[in-house]
Design an enzyme around this catalytic site. Structure first.
Site, PDB file in Angstrom:
ATOM      1  N   ASP A 202      49.861  57.011  35.600  1.00 37.39           N
ATOM      2  CA  ASP A 202      50.292  56.884  34.209  1.00 37.39           C
ATOM      3  C   ASP A 202      49.856  55.541  33.616  1.00 37.39           C
ATOM      4  O   ASP A 202      49.196  54.744  34.288  1.00 37.39           O
ATOM      5  CB  ASP A 202      51.818  57.074  34.166  1.00 37.39           C
ATOM      6  CG  ASP A 202      52.308  57.721  32.884  1.00 37.39           C
ATOM      7  OD1 ASP A 202      51.602  57.657  31.878  1.00 37.39           O
ATOM      8  OD2 ASP A 202      53.427  58.280  32.900  1.00 37.39           O
TER       9      ASP A 202
ATOM     10  N   GLU B  77      46.238  58.475  30.870  1.00 35.51           N
ATOM     11  CA  GLU B  77      46.343  57.370  29.899  1.00 35.51           C
ATOM     12  C   GLU B  77      46.398  57.917  28.474  1.00 35.51           C
ATOM     13  O   GLU B  77      46.114  57.198  27.530  1.00 35.51           O
ATOM     14  CB  GLU B  77      45.291  56.294  30.132  1.00 35.51           C
ATOM     15  CG  GLU B  77      43.850  56.719  30.122  1.00 35.51           C
ATOM     16  CD  GLU B  77      43.340  57.042  28.740  1.00 35.51           C
ATOM     17  OE1 GLU B  77      43.429  58.235  28.367  1.00 35.51           O
ATOM     18  OE2 GLU B  77      42.844  56.135  28.042  1.00 35.51           O
TER      19      GLU B  77
ATOM     20  N   ASP C  23      52.192  63.079  25.201  1.00 39.20           N
ATOM     21  CA  ASP C  23      52.965  64.070  25.964  1.00 39.20           C
ATOM     22  C   ASP C  23      53.199  65.370  25.191  1.00 39.20           C
ATOM     23  O   ASP C  23      53.514  65.353  24.002  1.00 39.20           O
ATOM     24  CB  ASP C  23      54.344  63.493  26.317  1.00 39.20           C
ATOM     25  CG  ASP C  23      54.230  62.424  27.379  1.00 39.20           C
ATOM     26  OD1 ASP C  23      53.096  62.037  27.738  1.00 39.20           O
ATOM     27  OD2 ASP C  23      55.290  61.974  27.852  1.00 39.20           O
TER      28      ASP C  23
HETATM   29  C1  GLA Z   1      54.528  59.545  30.484  1.00 39.09           C
HETATM   30  C2  GLA Z   1      53.608  60.697  30.894  1.00 39.09           C
HETATM   31  C3  GLA Z   1      54.435  61.932  31.146  1.00 39.09           C
HETATM   32  C4  GLA Z   1      55.467  61.649  32.227  1.00 39.09           C
HETATM   33  C5  GLA Z   1      56.327  60.466  31.827  1.00 39.09           C
HETATM   34  C6  GLA Z   1      57.237  60.008  32.953  1.00 39.09           C
HETATM   35  O1  GLA Z   1      55.136  59.789  29.262  1.00 39.09           O
HETATM   36  O2  GLA Z   1      52.635  60.920  29.923  1.00 39.09           O
HETATM   37  O3  GLA Z   1      53.622  63.012  31.513  1.00 39.09           O
HETATM   38  O4  GLA Z   1      54.809  61.397  33.437  1.00 39.09           O
HETATM   39  O5  GLA Z   1      55.527  59.350  31.462  1.00 39.09           O
HETATM   40  O6  GLA Z   1      57.988  58.886  32.618  1.00 39.09           O
END
Ligand code: GLA
Length: 644
Positions: A154, A187, A210
């Site tokens: 991440d 990323e 996300d």
């Molecule tokens: C980020 C990632 C997600 C998840 C969260 C976990 O937002 O993009 O897919 O892994 O962190 O905290």
């Protein structure tokens, strides 16, 4: 693969799709097709422990997911203890994972599955736990010793250091362990990872922020995939984020569309639901063998958007057996027929083509048109290939009406039945299904003796909407029964009418019921911000306005009765200087006004738009090109000037 063979493959791919794939010589070929598995985050967030992981591995096998191709069981954020151990190594949370990750890996491996783990290319994970920046070598070794097979890496708490360096450091550290570990770069599409992630060893990389379990999120992510198809290929996949199928925030048709499109995009298929408690519908969606086969078939290119007619889109990709996989996609509110042709799909000339419906498991024959009636927020998915002779004909239908009607109005609904196949459809019985209380004539439907090859028949129905009908979108679907040879077939033509009242005077927009709202997060703020505060832009406070979190689409019925739309558009002060968006005003599909990118640091943008004659007004806010975080957009002081 020998050097000559891979050089040849590179040349062939370059010829086929006009670009040289990134050099991936050093990277173990662990993802020749898009990886498939499960991840804890979308459904469980931080609420995870070793029992959940074990039970999920069990369920993956017993539910048929493993047999369908799902393999990785991935633990996302929150598996680690709040501090590193005395030796400076990451340690599992002692309460959630008392038996450690290695034991869990053994358990998962014993089932023939693989274990994935998570860390961040930052000082901490997104949930504030210790992460791997400047600990790459130690952590990669730890993961390898534990028997980890995949690392999702991440981007939180990255200290502003260059992504390329941070992600390369972990790639090198993983490689140095000697253990084959799939490297999933997360990323968020922030540094155009499609340009470099494969080269530094990534097997797949997130292209966006996300995903969330709602339609707006899936649509926003989908739109961000356009143009990325050239960067994806074996061992190097674009990742539009994990699946939300089965998490409850969308309808079955929406999940079907999500999965159809993710499959066509050659996305890693990482389920994000509770596998232990899957209903049969979810299971059937996730394990459909034909849909998965399209996803796992590279055939030279990821799927891409072939046609975009506003709400109706066609997405397609070639299949390695000489066919084309196609998703006929309706992102609109009302059912509609979505069309393309075998020629547009790039198929060679042929007297006939088979159309294999991957969800319904039927095969029909067309002489060229590829079309189907698709429900709102729905998708139909086919593999089309030359051949077919005199098989069952491809028959489709559409229901054509005015889009809007007033309560009490009488309108005409025309049902059009088309036969694209080589043999007639006989005894074609057409019925119109309307909501309770609506009058339909002819009530018992009508029969057309036959619709011949290449032919089309229409049946007109008169429909009267009850005087007291509430506003909203009402399905008006046709049920069509016919015979093709010995077969008796039924199909649905999806249609709808939107009941809406026409505004008058000079109303505030926030006083009108929107026809539909789609927001990227939370609820639409009405005379309030996204967080429920008074509306404020650049220090100015507004009493009236609508405040959607981007990406958003707000639809209003003007019925041709208004002349002016005015608003002060901007990002609410509640997010400080953060957030960015473009504000777009559309009338009947035409862009009437569009702002530059507005940020949280900017004051309001004054909009004064001529909407004379417009039936449907659509207000859009986007992510300003950098993901939707903090995009608390608002149409402050939004008002209409209408007749009477
Ligand atoms: C980020 C990632 C997600 C998840 C969260 C976990 O937002 O993009 O897919 O892994 O962190 O905290």
């Amino acid at each position: 693969m020998s050097t000559t063979k891979s050089a040849l493959l590179v040349t062939v791919l370059t010829l086929l799709i006009g670009f040289a794939p990134p050099a991936t010589a050093e990277k173990p070929p662990l993802a020749p097709t898009p990886p498939m598995g499960w991840n804890s985050w979308n459904r469980f967030g931080c609420d995870i422990d070793e029992n959940l992981i074990r039970q999920t591995a069990d369920a993956m096998v017993t539910s048929g997911m493993t047999a369908a191709g799902y393999e990785y069981v991935n633990i996302d954020d929150c598996w680690m203890a709040p501090t590193r151990d005395a030796a400076g190594r990451l340690a599992p949370d002692p309460v959630r994972f008392p038996n450690g990750i290695a034991a869990l890996a053994d358990y998962v491996h014993a089932k023939g599955l693989k274990l994935g783990l998570y860390s961040s290319a930052g000082t901490h994970t997104c949930q504030g736990l210790p992460a791997s920046l400047d600990h790459e070598v130690t952590d990669a070794r730890t993961f390898a010793e534990w028997g980890v097979d995949l690392l999702k890496y991440d981007n939180c708490h990255n200290e502003g250091r260059p992504a390329l360096e941070r992600y390369t450091a972990m790639a090198d550290a993983l490689e140095a362990t000697g253990r084959p570990i799939v490297y999933s770069i997360c990323e968020w599409g922030a540094n155009d990872p499609w340009e470099w992630a494969a080269r530094v060893g990534g097997h797949y990389w997130r292209t966006t922020g996300d995903i969330a379990d709602n339609w707006g999120s899936v649509m926003s992510i989908l739109d961000q995939q356009v143009g990325l198809e050239a960067f994806s290929g074996p061992n190097a996949w674009n990742d539009p984020d994990m699946l939300e199928v089965g998490n409850g925030g969308m309808t079955t048709e929406e999940y079907r569309a999500h999965l159809s499109l993710w499959s066509l995009l050659n996305a890693p298929l990482i389920a994000g639901n509770d596998l232990r408690a899957m209903d049969p519908t979810t299971r059937a969606l996730l394990t459909d063998p034909d849909v998965i086969a399209v996803n796992q078939d590279w055939a030279g290119v990821q799927g891409h958007r072939l046609a975009d007619d506003g709400d109706l889109e066609v997405w397609a990709k070639p299949t390695s057996d000489g066919g084309a996989a196609v998703v006929l996609f309706n992102r609109g509110l009302t059912g509609a027929r979505v069309s393309t042709t075998a020629g547009a799909l790039g198929l060679p000339d042929s007297p006939a083509y088979t159309m294999r419906d991957l969800w319904a498991n039927t095969i029909v024959v067309t002489d060229g048109p590829v079309r189907a009636s698709v429900p709102p927020h729905g998708a139909r998915m086919y593999v089309v290939a030359p051949g077919g002779g005199s098989g069952e004909p491809a028959v489709s239908a559409e229901v054509v009406t005015d889009r809007y009607a007033d309560p009490g109005q009488t309108l005409t609904a025309t049902v059009r039945v088309s036969n694209d196949g080589p043999v007639p459809a006989r005894g074609v019985r057409v019925l119109l299904d309307a909501p309770p209380g609506w009058l339909v004539s002819p009530a018992g439907g009508a029969t057309v003796p036959a619709v011949g090859p290449g032919g089309e028949s229409t049946v007109d129905f008169t429909v009267t909407v009850p005087a007291g009908e509430p506003t909203g979108t009402h399905a008006l679907s046709a049920e069509i029964n016919y015979r093709a040879g010995q077969l008796v077939r039924r199909l649905t033509g999806y249609g709808a009418v939107i009941i809406a009242t026409t505004p008058s005077g000079s109303p505030w927009l926030s006083a009108l019921p929107p026809v539909s709202t789609q927001v990227g997060w939370g609820q639409l703020g009405v005379d309030r911000s996204v967080d429920g505060n008074p509306l404020t832009i650049g220090g100015l406070t507004y009493a009236r306005g609508v405040a959607p979190h981007a990406e958003s689409e707000l639809r209003y019925h003007l019925g041709g009765a208004c002349t002016r739309f005015t608003s002060a558009a901007g990002i609410d002060d509640e997010v400080g200087d953060r957030g960015s968006s473009t504000f777009t005003v559309r009338g009947d599909g035409v862009t009437l006004a569009e702002s530059e990118v507005v940020t949280g640091a900017d004051g309001p943008v004054a909009l004064d738009v001529d909407v004379t004659g417009v039936t449907e007004l659509v207000l859009l806010t986007d992510d300003g090109g950098d993901g939707i975080d903090y995009d608390h957009t608002q149409w402050a002081d939004a008002a209409l000037t209408c007749q009477n």
